[in-house]
Design a protein around this motif. Structure first.
Motif, PDB file in Angstrom:
ATOM      1  N   SER A 158       0.912  -1.249   0.059  1.00  0.00           N
ATOM      2  CA  SER A 158       0.040  -0.078   0.088  1.00  0.00           C
ATOM      3  C   SER A 158       0.789   1.111   0.104  1.00  0.00           C
ATOM      4  N   GLN A 159       1.990   0.971   0.499  1.00  0.00           N
ATOM      5  CA  GLN A 159       2.888   2.305   0.498  1.00  0.00           C
ATOM      6  C   GLN A 159       3.448   2.671  -0.988  1.00  0.00           C
ATOM      7  N   ASP A 160       3.986   1.966  -1.565  1.00  0.00           N
ATOM      8  CA  ASP A 160       4.202   2.204  -3.000  1.00  0.00           C
ATOM      9  C   ASP A 160       3.248   2.537  -3.937  1.00  0.00           C
ATOM     10  N   ALA A 220      -1.096 -13.328  -4.363  1.00  0.00           N
ATOM     11  CA  ALA A 220      -1.376 -14.686  -3.966  1.00  0.00           C
ATOM     12  C   ALA A 220      -1.630 -14.502  -2.393  1.00  0.00           C
ATOM     13  N   CYS A 221      -1.108 -13.591  -1.741  1.00  0.00           N
ATOM     14  CA  CYS A 221      -1.785 -13.899  -0.278  1.00  0.00           C
ATOM     15  C   CYS A 221      -3.096 -13.247  -0.002  1.00  0.00           C
ATOM     16  N   PRO A 222      -3.842 -14.340   0.558  1.00  0.00           N
ATOM     17  CA  PRO A 222      -5.320 -13.730   0.605  1.00  0.00           C
ATOM     18  C   PRO A 222      -5.423 -12.488   1.503  1.00  0.00           C
ATOM     19  N   HIS A 223      -4.783 -12.345   2.773  1.00  0.00           N
ATOM     20  CA  HIS A 223      -4.880 -11.266   3.536  1.00  0.00           C
ATOM     21  C   HIS A 223      -4.421  -9.957   2.926  1.00  0.00           C
ATOM     22  N   LEU A 224      -3.374  -9.952   2.273  1.00  0.00           N
ATOM     23  CA  LEU A 224      -2.701  -8.760   1.600  1.00  0.00           C
ATOM     24  C   LEU A 224      -3.829  -8.266   0.636  1.00  0.00           C
ATOM     25  N   ARG A 225      -4.558  -9.466  -0.209  1.00  0.00           N
ATOM     26  CA  ARG A 225      -5.436  -9.054  -1.142  1.00  0.00           C
ATOM     27  C   ARG A 225      -6.810  -8.404  -0.499  1.00  0.00           C
ATOM     28  N   ASP A 226      -7.148  -9.166   0.452  1.00  0.00           N
ATOM     29  CA  ASP A 226      -8.554  -8.840   1.087  1.00  0.00           C
ATOM     30  C   ASP A 226      -8.367  -7.429   1.959  1.00  0.00           C
ATOM     31  N   GLU A 265      -8.809  -1.251   2.145  1.00  0.00           N
ATOM     32  CA  GLU A 265      -8.891  -0.458   3.478  1.00  0.00           C
ATOM     33  C   GLU A 265      -7.139   0.171   3.939  1.00  0.00           C
ATOM     34  N   ARG A 266      -6.091  -0.565   3.432  1.00  0.00           N
ATOM     35  CA  ARG A 266      -4.908  -0.121   3.933  1.00  0.00           C
ATOM     36  C   ARG A 266      -4.619   1.079   3.115  1.00  0.00           C
ATOM     37  N   LEU A 267      -5.011   1.221   1.862  1.00  0.00           N
ATOM     38  CA  LEU A 267      -4.710   2.221   0.932  1.00  0.00           C
ATOM     39  C   LEU A 267      -5.561   3.540   1.241  1.00  0.00           C
ATOM     40  N   ASP A 268      -6.796   3.440   1.964  1.00  0.00           N
ATOM     41  CA  ASP A 268      -7.603   4.130   2.322  1.00  0.00           C
ATOM     42  C   ASP A 268      -7.035   5.009   3.555  1.00  0.00           C
ATOM     43  N   LEU A 269      -6.410   4.274   4.325  1.00  0.00           N
ATOM     44  CA  LEU A 269      -5.701   4.700   5.427  1.00  0.00           C
ATOM     45  C   LEU A 269      -4.499   5.276   5.166  1.00  0.00           C
TER      46      LEU A 269
END
Length: 113
Positions: free
Chosen positions: A8-10, A45-51, A55-59
């Motif tokens: 999300s940072q990049d 590939a990582c479900p947690h990163l994908r899901d 939200e992380r981008l919005d934050l």
């Protein structure tokens, strides 16, 4: 400035209008931004990163914008007075544009609303 860490940072820096407008006239509209994020997520590939990416981008986005405006203000001040560095007219014009109140409101309005 790629680093190993949360994508999300990049991504927040990549689609920021402060990045896209630096040397071009391109600004991602909401539909293009959404397509970009959804396409990126479809390759994770990582479900947690994908899901949790949206939200992380919005934050993260407001902080990226604040950082960019702060950096622009620092650059604007550096160009004043006895500045000994290279004075690039395009950079100067961009810094002045980025510090206009209407421009700043325009980049934060979609987040605040």
């Amino acid at each position: 400035m790629p680093r190993w860490g949360d994508p999300s940072q990049d991504l927040a820096h990549f689609y920021s209008p402060l990045t896209t407008l630096w040397k071009t006239d391109y600004r991602m509209d909401p539909a293009a931004k959404n397509r970009f994020i959804e396409t990126y997520k479809s390759h994770l590939a990582c479900p947690h990163l994908r899901d949790t990416l949206t939200e992380r981008l919005d934050l993260r986005e407001p902080y990226v914008l604040l950082r960019g405006i702060s950096w622009s203000a620092m650059g604007w001040v550096a160009y004043q007075g006895d500045y000994a560095g290279v004075r690039n007219p395009d950079t100067w014009a961009t810094l002045q544009r980025y510090l206009q109140l209407d421009f700043i409101r325009g980049i934060f309005d979609p987040i605040i609303q």
